[in-house]
Design a protein around this motif. Structure first.
Motif, PDB file in Angstrom:
ATOM      1  N   UNK A 114       0.804  -1.220   0.000  1.00 11.48           N
ATOM      2  CA  UNK A 114       0.000   0.000   0.000  1.00 11.48           C
ATOM      3  C   UNK A 114       0.838   1.271   0.000  1.00 11.48           C
ATOM      4  N   UNK A 115       2.117   1.176   0.415  1.00 12.85           N
ATOM      5  CA  UNK A 115       2.977   2.368   0.429  1.00 12.85           C
ATOM      6  C   UNK A 115       4.120   2.263  -0.581  1.00 12.85           C
ATOM      7  N   UNK A 116       4.016   1.323  -1.500  1.00 15.74           N
ATOM      8  CA  UNK A 116       5.053   1.111  -2.508  1.00 15.74           C
ATOM      9  C   UNK A 116       4.626   1.804  -3.813  1.00 15.74           C
ATOM     10  N   UNK A 117       5.216   2.953  -4.150  1.00 17.33           N
ATOM     11  CA  UNK A 117       4.809   3.685  -5.356  1.00 17.33           C
ATOM     12  C   UNK A 117       4.897   2.856  -6.638  1.00 17.33           C
ATOM     13  N   UNK A 118       5.894   1.974  -6.723  1.00 20.89           N
ATOM     14  CA  UNK A 118       6.020   1.119  -7.908  1.00 20.89           C
ATOM     15  C   UNK A 118       4.751   0.290  -8.086  1.00 20.89           C
ATOM     16  N   UNK A 119       4.246  -0.265  -6.992  1.00 23.09           N
ATOM     17  CA  UNK A 119       3.043  -1.086  -7.036  1.00 23.09           C
ATOM     18  C   UNK A 119       1.806  -0.222  -7.270  1.00 23.09           C
ATOM     19  N   UNK A 120       1.756   0.948  -6.625  1.00 20.66           N
ATOM     20  CA  UNK A 120       0.617   1.850  -6.802  1.00 20.66           C
ATOM     21  C   UNK A 120       0.461   2.231  -8.272  1.00 20.66           C
ATOM     22  N   UNK A 121       1.549   2.679  -8.883  1.00 19.94           N
ATOM     23  CA  UNK A 121       1.489   3.101 -10.292  1.00 19.94           C
ATOM     24  C   UNK A 121       1.103   1.934 -11.190  1.00 19.94           C
ATOM     25  N   UNK A 122       1.699   0.765 -10.936  1.00 21.14           N
ATOM     26  CA  UNK A 122       1.409  -0.405 -11.758  1.00 21.14           C
ATOM     27  C   UNK A 122      -0.055  -0.804 -11.668  1.00 21.14           C
ATOM     28  N   UNK A 123      -0.554  -0.957 -10.434  1.00 18.78           N
ATOM     29  CA  UNK A 123      -1.931  -1.429 -10.265  1.00 18.78           C
ATOM     30  C   UNK A 123      -2.961  -0.412 -10.752  1.00 18.78           C
ATOM     31  N   UNK A 124      -2.626   0.873 -10.666  1.00 17.20           N
ATOM     32  CA  UNK A 124      -3.575   1.890 -11.088  1.00 17.20           C
ATOM     33  C   UNK A 124      -3.596   2.108 -12.601  1.00 17.20           C
ATOM     34  N   UNK A 125      -2.601   1.560 -13.305  1.00 20.09           N
ATOM     35  CA  UNK A 125      -2.538   1.785 -14.754  1.00 20.09           C
ATOM     36  C   UNK A 125      -2.726   0.528 -15.595  1.00 20.09           C
ATOM     37  N   UNK A 126      -2.392  -0.638 -15.060  1.00 23.67           N
ATOM     38  CA  UNK A 126      -2.364  -1.841 -15.896  1.00 23.67           C
ATOM     39  C   UNK A 126      -3.745  -2.223 -16.424  1.00 23.67           C
ATOM     40  N   UNK A 127      -4.766  -2.254 -15.573  1.00 26.18           N
ATOM     41  CA  UNK A 127      -6.106  -2.635 -16.031  1.00 26.18           C
ATOM     42  C   UNK A 127      -6.736  -1.557 -16.918  1.00 26.18           C
ATOM     43  N   UNK A 128      -6.718  -0.276 -16.495  1.00 28.10           N
ATOM     44  CA  UNK A 128      -7.284   0.759 -17.371  1.00 28.10           C
ATOM     45  C   UNK A 128      -6.582   0.871 -18.723  1.00 28.10           C
ATOM     46  N   UNK A 129      -5.282   0.606 -18.750  1.00 28.71           N
ATOM     47  CA  UNK A 129      -4.522   0.774 -19.997  1.00 28.71           C
ATOM     48  C   UNK A 129      -4.624  -0.429 -20.930  1.00 28.71           C
ATOM     49  N   UNK A 130      -4.588  -1.628 -20.369  1.00 26.77           N
ATOM     50  CA  UNK A 130      -4.502  -2.820 -21.205  1.00 26.77           C
ATOM     51  C   UNK A 130      -5.816  -3.602 -21.351  1.00 26.77           C
ATOM     52  N   UNK A 131      -6.737  -3.453 -20.405  1.00 25.79           N
ATOM     53  CA  UNK A 131      -7.952  -4.268 -20.427  1.00 25.79           C
ATOM     54  C   UNK A 131      -9.205  -3.461 -20.743  1.00 25.79           C
ATOM     55  N   UNK A 132      -9.405  -2.358 -20.041  1.00 30.02           N
ATOM     56  CA  UNK A 132     -10.661  -1.616 -20.150  1.00 30.02           C
ATOM     57  C   UNK A 132     -10.964  -1.043 -21.537  1.00 30.02           C
ATOM     58  N   UNK A 133      -9.950  -0.735 -22.353  1.00 34.53           N
ATOM     59  CA  UNK A 133     -10.283  -0.288 -23.712  1.00 34.53           C
ATOM     60  C   UNK A 133     -10.947  -1.379 -24.557  1.00 34.53           C
ATOM     61  N   UNK A 134     -10.793  -2.645 -24.157  1.00 34.71           N
ATOM     62  CA  UNK A 134     -11.313  -3.756 -24.936  1.00 34.71           C
ATOM     63  C   UNK A 134     -12.437  -4.523 -24.251  1.00 34.71           C
ATOM     64  N   UNK A 135     -12.470  -4.494 -22.934  1.00 33.72           N
ATOM     65  CA  UNK A 135     -13.460  -5.273 -22.204  1.00 33.72           C
ATOM     66  C   UNK A 135     -13.750  -4.601 -20.859  1.00 33.72           C
ATOM     67  N   UNK A 136     -15.002  -4.212 -20.672  1.00 33.09           N
ATOM     68  CA  UNK A 136     -15.397  -3.584 -19.412  1.00 33.09           C
ATOM     69  C   UNK A 136     -16.443  -4.429 -18.672  1.00 33.09           C
ATOM     70  N   UNK A 137     -16.626  -5.659 -19.118  1.00 32.32           N
ATOM     71  CA  UNK A 137     -17.584  -6.535 -18.446  1.00 32.32           C
ATOM     72  C   UNK A 137     -17.033  -6.946 -17.082  1.00 32.32           C
TER      73      UNK A 137
END
Length: 201
Positions: A114-137
């Motif tokens: 929860x206090x690791x910026x590397x993890x924060x940035x990764x988790x906050x960007x990976x799904x919106x960037x790679x998945x949500x443009x193609x599948x929001x179910x």
């Protein structure tokens, strides 16, 4: 979602989760100093935090991205202090007299993520960037969260097993190894705190 997009997603996940970072360094040290069984509690906590962060990213993607700079400022300060504490704990560990309960617990692993910026940035960007443009179910997003979490868990488990595998060989160099890992954490804390940017600016 094309095969190329899936390959890009997997490559991004593997690179971010398997490369050295604060959490992986702590896991390696925990496994080396306190054993695989105790360290797995830390890994489980870190994995649970991964699920929480990814879920928040999916549910509140727009709001989180808008507030990311403010979130990161808080995480940088909090994470830097916590990492310095862990670095001190790692440096002082002797494998026999140090109580692993101080940080190598489920809660410790959860808080570390929860206090690791590397993890924060990764988790906050990976799904919106790679998945949500193609599948929001709901099903598609749930599968994506499970898949990314599984990759992260395998990465952390790999670091834990690595520490356990080399425990015997590095026994006589314990102080040196602990010093090196502690310094890596101190370096991570300094770099992510924003102090270097302030000095340069």
């Amino acid at each position: 979602m094309t095969a190329l997009n899936i390959a890009s997603l997997l490559g991004y996940c593997v690179i971010v989760t398997f490369t050295p970072g604060p959490t992986n360094i702590v896991i390696l040290s925990g496994s080396y100093n306190f054993g695989i069984k105790k360290t797995l509690q830390f890994v489980y906590g870190a994995t649970a935090a991964f699920v929480v962060l990814l879920s928040f990213s999916v549910i509140l993607s727009g709001l989180l991205m808008a507030g990311m700079p403010k979130i990161l400022l808080v995480m940088q300060a909090t994470g830097g202090i916590y990492m310095l504490y862990l670095a001190r704990l790692i440096y002082g560990a002797d494998g026999a007299n140090t109580s692993p309960g101080q940080a190598f617990t489920f809660v410790g692993g959860f808080l570390m993520q929860l206090v690791n910026p590397k993890v924060i940035i990764f988790t906050m960007t990976v799904i919106p960037s790679f998945i949500m443009p193609y599948d929001t179910s709901v099903t598609g997003l749930a599968i994506a969260v499970a898949a990314v979490t599984s990759i992260a868990f395998m990465a952390m488990l790999t670091w834990a097993l690595f520490g356990a595998a080399f425990k015997e060989r590095l026994q006589k160099y314990r102080k040196t190894v602990n010093l090196i890992m502690g310094l890596f954490l101190v370096y991570s804390a300094i770099m992510m705190s924003g102090i270097v940017d302030l000095i340069k600016g």
